[in-house]
Design a protein around this motif. Structure first.
Motif, mmCIF file in Angstrom:
data_model
loop_
_atom_site.group_PDB
_atom_site.id
_atom_site.type_symbol
_atom_site.label_atom_id
_atom_site.label_comp_id
_atom_site.label_asym_id
_atom_site.label_seq_id
_atom_site.Cartn_x
_atom_site.Cartn_y
_atom_site.Cartn_z
ATOM 1 N N VAL A 1 0.855 -1.192 0.000
ATOM 2 C CA VAL A 1 0.000 0.000 0.000
ATOM 3 C C VAL A 1 0.887 1.236 0.000
ATOM 4 O O VAL A 1 1.963 1.241 0.583
ATOM 5 C CB VAL A 1 -0.973 0.020 1.206
ATOM 6 N N ARG A 2 0.420 2.270 -0.682
ATOM 7 C CA ARG A 2 1.158 3.531 -0.784
ATOM 8 C C ARG A 2 0.745 4.502 0.305
ATOM 9 O O ARG A 2 1.268 5.596 0.390
ATOM 10 C CB ARG A 2 0.902 4.169 -2.143
ATOM 11 N N GLY B 1 -6.127 5.040 1.399
ATOM 12 C CA GLY B 1 -6.907 4.992 0.175
ATOM 13 C C GLY B 1 -7.334 3.584 -0.173
ATOM 14 O O GLY B 1 -7.033 2.623 0.533
ATOM 15 N N LEU B 2 -8.035 3.481 -1.299
ATOM 16 C CA LEU B 2 -8.522 2.195 -1.792
ATOM 17 C C LEU B 2 -7.533 1.641 -2.802
ATOM 18 O O LEU B 2 -7.249 2.278 -3.813
ATOM 19 C CB LEU B 2 -9.903 2.365 -2.423
ATOM 20 N N HIS B 3 -7.005 0.463 -2.513
ATOM 21 C CA HIS B 3 -5.996 -0.185 -3.345
ATOM 22 C C HIS B 3 -6.630 -1.415 -4.014
ATOM 23 O O HIS B 3 -7.085 -2.323 -3.327
ATOM 24 C CB HIS B 3 -4.794 -0.595 -2.487
ATOM 25 N N PRO B 4 -6.662 -1.451 -5.354
ATOM 26 C CA PRO B 4 -7.318 -2.567 -6.047
ATOM 27 C C PRO B 4 -6.559 -3.877 -5.851
ATOM 28 O O PRO B 4 -5.337 -3.920 -5.947
ATOM 29 C CB PRO B 4 -7.298 -2.137 -7.517
ATOM 30 N N ILE B 5 -7.297 -4.939 -5.549
ATOM 31 C CA ILE B 5 -6.682 -6.260 -5.392
ATOM 32 C C ILE B 5 -7.371 -7.332 -6.229
ATOM 33 O O ILE B 5 -6.996 -8.501 -6.154
ATOM 34 C CB ILE B 5 -6.607 -6.700 -3.912
ATOM 35 N N GLU C 1 -6.940 1.008 2.902
ATOM 36 C CA GLU C 1 -5.943 1.386 3.911
ATOM 37 C C GLU C 1 -6.415 2.662 4.598
ATOM 38 O O GLU C 1 -6.693 3.665 3.935
ATOM 39 C CB GLU C 1 -4.578 1.614 3.252
ATOM 40 N N HIS C 2 -6.479 2.612 5.934
ATOM 41 C CA HIS C 2 -6.957 3.760 6.705
ATOM 42 C C HIS C 2 -5.829 4.556 7.355
ATOM 43 O O HIS C 2 -6.083 5.617 7.916
ATOM 44 C CB HIS C 2 -7.957 3.296 7.769
ATOM 45 N N ARG C 3 -4.604 4.047 7.291
ATOM 46 C CA ARG C 3 -3.450 4.785 7.844
ATOM 47 C C ARG C 3 -2.740 5.526 6.719
ATOM 48 O O ARG C 3 -2.913 5.224 5.548
ATOM 49 C CB ARG C 3 -2.451 3.818 8.508
ATOM 50 N N HIS C 4 -1.895 6.481 7.080
ATOM 51 C CA HIS C 4 -1.147 7.250 6.080
ATOM 52 C C HIS C 4 0.135 6.551 5.635
ATOM 53 O O HIS C 4 0.689 6.895 4.597
ATOM 54 C CB HIS C 4 -0.783 8.632 6.627
ATOM 55 N N HIS C 5 0.615 5.598 6.404
ATOM 56 C CA HIS C 5 1.916 4.983 6.104
ATOM 57 C C HIS C 5 1.858 4.073 4.875
ATOM 58 O O HIS C 5 0.814 3.515 4.542
ATOM 59 C CB HIS C 5 2.411 4.181 7.312
ATOM 60 N N ALA C 6 3.005 3.946 4.240
ATOM 61 C CA ALA C 6 3.150 2.968 3.154
ATOM 62 C C ALA C 6 3.709 1.695 3.755
ATOM 63 O O ALA C 6 4.363 1.719 4.794
ATOM 64 C CB ALA C 6 4.084 3.515 2.085
ATOM 65 N N GLY C 7 3.465 0.587 3.116
ATOM 66 C CA GLY C 7 3.953 -0.694 3.617
ATOM 67 C C GLY C 7 3.211 -1.827 2.955
ATOM 68 O O GLY C 7 2.873 -1.744 1.783
ATOM 69 N N ALA C 8 2.936 -2.853 3.733
ATOM 70 C CA ALA C 8 2.230 -4.017 3.203
ATOM 71 C C ALA C 8 1.192 -4.477 4.216
ATOM 72 O O ALA C 8 1.378 -4.347 5.428
ATOM 73 C CB ALA C 8 3.192 -5.145 2.893
ATOM 74 N N ARG C 9 0.103 -4.993 3.703
ATOM 75 C CA ARG C 9 -0.960 -5.586 4.515
ATOM 76 C C ARG C 9 -1.125 -7.026 4.055
ATOM 77 O O ARG C 9 -0.761 -7.385 2.941
ATOM 78 C CB ARG C 9 -2.274 -4.837 4.326
#
Length: 134
Positions: free
Chosen positions: A9-10, A13-17, A119-127
């Protein structure tokens, strides 16, 4: 079959999967069934939403941010930053699991539907999303 997907995730926002699910369906043990998705986090969620016009997702994100603002004086859980408690509330108001039927190894989504990690947080990473298919 159970698989754990690492979804980058960047930030918020809404990330398409949806595209990440096609290989799972190809390996599924059945031609039809129910694809169950579960997100392993308390500050992100899953959503089926409009996949054609990006403005629908932007509007949804803006609306939820207005509904659940950062820095609300009611929050006592502030140790992890101003976006953490709102992220928990947003996850509680949305879905942490989805069930989507499939046939002929394809999700039976509507024409304009896509699957998103929200993603509800501002950080980038992985879920991580757990997918279960029979």
């Amino acid at each position: 079959m159970i698989e754990i997907l690492d979804i980058p995730v960047r930030g918020q926002g809404l990330h398409p999967i949806t595209d990440r699910l096609a290989p799972l369906l190809a390996r599924a043990g059945a031609d039809e069934g129910l694809c169950t998705l579960f997100i392993r986090h308390t500050s992100a969620s899953l959503l089926i939403q409009e996949n054609y016009d990006d403005s629908a997702r932007v509007d949804l994100e803006n609306w939820l941010n207005r509904l659940v603002p950062e820095n609300d004086p009611l929050y006592s859980h502030t140790l992890e930053g101003p976006d953490d408690m709102p992220a928990h509330i947003k996850a509680a108001l949305t879905a942490t699991q989805l069930s989507i039927p499939y046939r002929d190894r394809a999700l039976l989504l509507g024409t304009w539907q896509g699957v998103y990690l929200w993603e509800h947080r501002h950080h980038a990473g992985a879920r991580q999303v757990v997918a279960h298919l029979p």
